[in-house]
Design a protein around this motif. Structure first.
Motif, PDB file in Angstrom:
ATOM      1  N   ASN A 104       0.829  -1.210   0.000  1.00 29.00           N
ATOM      2  CA  ASN A 104       0.000   0.000   0.000  1.00 29.00           C
ATOM      3  C   ASN A 104       0.861   1.256   0.000  1.00 29.00           C
ATOM      4  N   MET A 105       2.119   1.135   0.403  1.00 34.54           N
ATOM      5  CA  MET A 105       3.000   2.293   0.315  1.00 34.54           C
ATOM      6  C   MET A 105       3.309   2.648  -1.126  1.00 34.54           C
ATOM      7  N   SER A 106       3.472   1.635  -2.011  1.00 33.35           N
ATOM      8  CA  SER A 106       3.746   2.036  -3.398  1.00 33.35           C
ATOM      9  C   SER A 106       2.532   2.687  -4.037  1.00 33.35           C
ATOM     10  N   ILE A 107       1.339   2.249  -3.649  1.00 34.50           N
ATOM     11  CA  ILE A 107       0.149   2.898  -4.216  1.00 34.50           C
ATOM     12  C   ILE A 107       0.122   4.376  -3.810  1.00 34.50           C
ATOM     13  N   LEU A 108       0.419   4.631  -2.549  1.00 31.67           N
ATOM     14  CA  LEU A 108       0.475   6.019  -2.088  1.00 31.67           C
ATOM     15  C   LEU A 108       1.567   6.798  -2.812  1.00 31.67           C
ATOM     16  N   ASP A 109       2.705   6.149  -2.991  1.00 36.47           N
ATOM     17  CA  ASP A 109       3.801   6.807  -3.712  1.00 36.47           C
ATOM     18  C   ASP A 109       3.396   7.161  -5.137  1.00 36.47           C
ATOM     19  N   TRP A 110       2.681   6.231  -5.790  1.00 38.55           N
ATOM     20  CA  TRP A 110       2.224   6.523  -7.159  1.00 38.55           C
ATOM     21  C   TRP A 110       1.276   7.709  -7.164  1.00 38.55           C
ATOM     22  N   VAL A 111       0.315   7.673  -6.249  1.00 34.18           N
ATOM     23  CA  VAL A 111      -0.668   8.769  -6.199  1.00 34.18           C
ATOM     24  C   VAL A 111       0.073  10.098  -6.053  1.00 34.18           C
ATOM     25  N   ARG A 112       1.033  10.150  -5.145  1.00 32.85           N
ATOM     26  CA  ARG A 112       1.749  11.401  -4.902  1.00 32.85           C
ATOM     27  C   ARG A 112       2.618  11.791  -6.086  1.00 32.85           C
ATOM     28  N   LYS A 113       3.368  10.810  -6.603  1.00 39.65           N
ATOM     29  CA  LYS A 113       4.283  11.112  -7.699  1.00 39.65           C
ATOM     30  C   LYS A 113       3.541  11.640  -8.928  1.00 39.65           C
ATOM     31  N   VAL A 118       1.223  15.460 -12.962  1.00 38.63           N
ATOM     32  CA  VAL A 118       0.069  15.955 -13.714  1.00 38.63           C
ATOM     33  C   VAL A 118      -0.222  17.405 -13.319  1.00 38.63           C
ATOM     34  N   HIS A 119      -0.097  17.707 -12.038  1.00 38.97           N
ATOM     35  CA  HIS A 119      -0.335  19.075 -11.569  1.00 38.97           C
ATOM     36  C   HIS A 119       0.585  20.061 -12.300  1.00 38.97           C
ATOM     37  N   ASN A 120       1.871  19.739 -12.366  1.00 37.28           N
ATOM     38  CA  ASN A 120       2.818  20.633 -13.046  1.00 37.28           C
ATOM     39  C   ASN A 120       2.448  20.835 -14.513  1.00 37.28           C
ATOM     40  N   PHE A 121       1.903  19.789 -15.118  1.00 33.86           N
ATOM     41  CA  PHE A 121       1.504  19.893 -16.520  1.00 33.86           C
ATOM     42  C   PHE A 121       0.241  20.740 -16.693  1.00 33.86           C
ATOM     43  N   GLY A 287     -12.755  24.028 -21.881  1.00 28.25           N
ATOM     44  CA  GLY A 287     -12.065  24.087 -23.166  1.00 28.25           C
ATOM     45  C   GLY A 287     -10.763  23.319 -23.229  1.00 28.25           C
ATOM     46  N   GLN A 288     -10.532  22.429 -22.261  1.00 27.56           N
ATOM     47  CA  GLN A 288      -9.326  21.589 -22.313  1.00 27.56           C
ATOM     48  C   GLN A 288      -9.740  20.129 -22.252  1.00 27.56           C
ATOM     49  N   ASP A 289     -10.179  19.622 -23.420  1.00 25.06           N
ATOM     50  CA  ASP A 289     -10.660  18.255 -23.469  1.00 25.06           C
ATOM     51  C   ASP A 289      -9.518  17.257 -23.320  1.00 25.06           C
ATOM     52  N   LEU A 290      -8.363  17.603 -23.873  1.00 22.58           N
ATOM     53  CA  LEU A 290      -7.116  16.866 -23.710  1.00 22.58           C
ATOM     54  C   LEU A 290      -7.108  15.464 -24.328  1.00 22.58           C
ATOM     55  N   ASP A 291      -8.267  14.984 -24.813  1.00 22.30           N
ATOM     56  CA  ASP A 291      -8.295  13.706 -25.511  1.00 22.30           C
ATOM     57  C   ASP A 291      -7.633  12.594 -24.697  1.00 22.30           C
ATOM     58  N   LEU A 292      -8.135  12.356 -23.507  1.00 21.02           N
ATOM     59  CA  LEU A 292      -7.460  11.462 -22.567  1.00 21.02           C
ATOM     60  C   LEU A 292      -7.842   9.991 -22.726  1.00 21.02           C
ATOM     61  N   GLY A 293      -8.854   9.688 -23.546  1.00 22.34           N
ATOM     62  CA  GLY A 293      -9.253   8.295 -23.717  1.00 22.34           C
ATOM     63  C   GLY A 293     -10.032   7.779 -22.512  1.00 22.34           C
ATOM     64  N   ASP A 294     -10.184   6.440 -22.436  1.00 23.53           N
ATOM     65  CA  ASP A 294     -10.988   5.862 -21.355  1.00 23.53           C
ATOM     66  C   ASP A 294     -10.214   5.786 -20.044  1.00 23.53           C
ATOM     67  N   ASN A 295      -8.969   5.404 -20.121  1.00 23.83           N
ATOM     68  CA  ASN A 295      -8.128   5.414 -18.920  1.00 23.83           C
ATOM     69  C   ASN A 295      -7.509   6.803 -18.811  1.00 23.83           C
ATOM     70  N   ARG A 296      -8.223   7.684 -18.122  1.00 24.02           N
ATOM     71  CA  ARG A 296      -7.855   9.113 -18.172  1.00 24.02           C
ATOM     72  C   ARG A 296      -6.556   9.424 -17.444  1.00 24.02           C
ATOM     73  N   TRP A 297      -6.266   8.699 -16.384  1.00 23.44           N
ATOM     74  CA  TRP A 297      -4.980   8.942 -15.702  1.00 23.44           C
ATOM     75  C   TRP A 297      -3.821   8.551 -16.611  1.00 23.44           C
ATOM     76  N   LEU A 298      -3.994   7.454 -17.362  1.00 27.31           N
ATOM     77  CA  LEU A 298      -2.934   7.051 -18.294  1.00 27.31           C
ATOM     78  C   LEU A 298      -2.761   8.113 -19.366  1.00 27.31           C
ATOM     79  N   GLY A 299      -3.909   8.601 -19.898  1.00 27.34           N
ATOM     80  CA  GLY A 299      -3.860   9.662 -20.909  1.00 27.34           C
ATOM     81  C   GLY A 299      -3.079  10.847 -20.377  1.00 27.34           C
TER      82      GLY A 299
END
Ligand SMILES: [Zn+2]
Length: 299
Positions: A104-113, A118-121, A287-299
């Protein structure tokens, strides 16, 4: 070649809450030049660099390239975690469905990382927002500490324009929060409740109850709940959703981690999930659709 320690890099990065500097992926040198592009399946063409010190190619954003788990496992974990599964429950789900053992620590690490990435982008993008902003703050119980979570929502798109995290509510924190909240878009007014620190923050910031930025005037409106008995209902659903999800989060234990998780929740709200009333993701309406597909986090 120096020893690469990915975990160390990750904690260095998240602890200080800032972007990693671009350096050679192999030898950490900064003596490199732009040279060509790499084609990627999900992210299109990305800039390639050539390191003059170790004479190897690398890209600035290796993203999922070196991760031990598949990008699907990672993005699914992030999505489910922020959609309100604790990382413990997540870990068991993954084990059942994919025979993948993840701590569960790696899941938290992924969420944070990836929340920070994505925030910076997304902070660099432009958004078409409405004229009415509603700001509010709410108490977050972090292991017995009563922290404050502040959010400003554009009513038209339900896009969260800014979030702020602090250990108390005062004029200074209100100042930091308000000045950032109105930076995106061109609001006519920003409405808050009648908490004392809002008018004071406005006066301190702008010497008046109006903000002038980029030739625009932003008015401060106050909704006095005690007098009108009307709550800031337009954005209350946004807060309810976030408060709901915070209850089960283990990641809110430490003060350095909590703001990053809240950034993740903001991304989940703005870019991943459809809003129940508008039936759209707030980013699409902005106005930022971003075309993220179905798996939006992956997009
Ligand atoms: Zn190098």
């Amino acid at each position: 070649m120096k020893n690469r320690n990915e975990n160390k890099n990750l904690s260095e990065w998240t602890d200080k809450n800032k972007k990693p500097k671009c350096k050679c992926f192999h030898c950490k040198s900064i003596n490199f030049i732009k040279k060509g592009f790499r084609k990627t399946e999900h992210r299109g063409k990305i800039q390639k660099y050539y390191c003059k010190d170790c004479q190897r190619f690398f890209t600035n954003d290796e993203g999922f390239y070196r991760m031990r788990y598949s990008s699907t496992t990672i993005t699914l974990s992030i999505d489910m975690y922020l959609a309100n599964l604790s990382s413990r429950k997540m870990r068991n789900q993954l084990k059942r469905h994919f025979q993948t053992k993840v701590s569960n620590m790696s899941i938290l690490d992924w969420v944070r990382k990836y929340s920070l990435k994505v925030h910076n982008f997304v902070e660099k993008l432009g958004y078409n927002l409405g004229k009415e902003y509603f700001a509010d703050e709410t108490m977050i119980n972090r292991e017995g500490h009563k922290d404050r979570f502040w959010a400003c929502v554009d009513y038209q798109t339900r896009f969260i324009t800014w979030v702020h995290y602090s250990i108390e509510g005062n004029i200074n924190e209100a100042k930091k929060f308000i000045s950032k909240s109105v930076k995106k878009g061109k609001p006519k007014f920003i409405q808050t409740d009648s908490a004392q620190f809002y008018p004071k923050a406005f006066k301190k910031l702008f010497y008046t109850n109006k903000i002038y930025h980029g030739g625009l005037k932003v008015e401060h409106k106050i909704q006095n709940v005690r007098r009108t008995h009307i709550h800031n209902y337009k954005i209350e659903t946004v807060f309810m959703k976030i408060k709901d999800r915070v209850n089960d989060f283990r990641g809110l234990k430490s003060l350095w981690s909590a703001p990053i998780i809240m950034v993740g929740l903001t991304i989940q709200h703005n870019f991943i999930e459809e809003h129940t009333t508008t039936k759209n993701q707030p980013c699409s309406l902005a106005g930022q659709d971003l075309d993220l597909g179905d798996n939006r986090w992956l997009g």
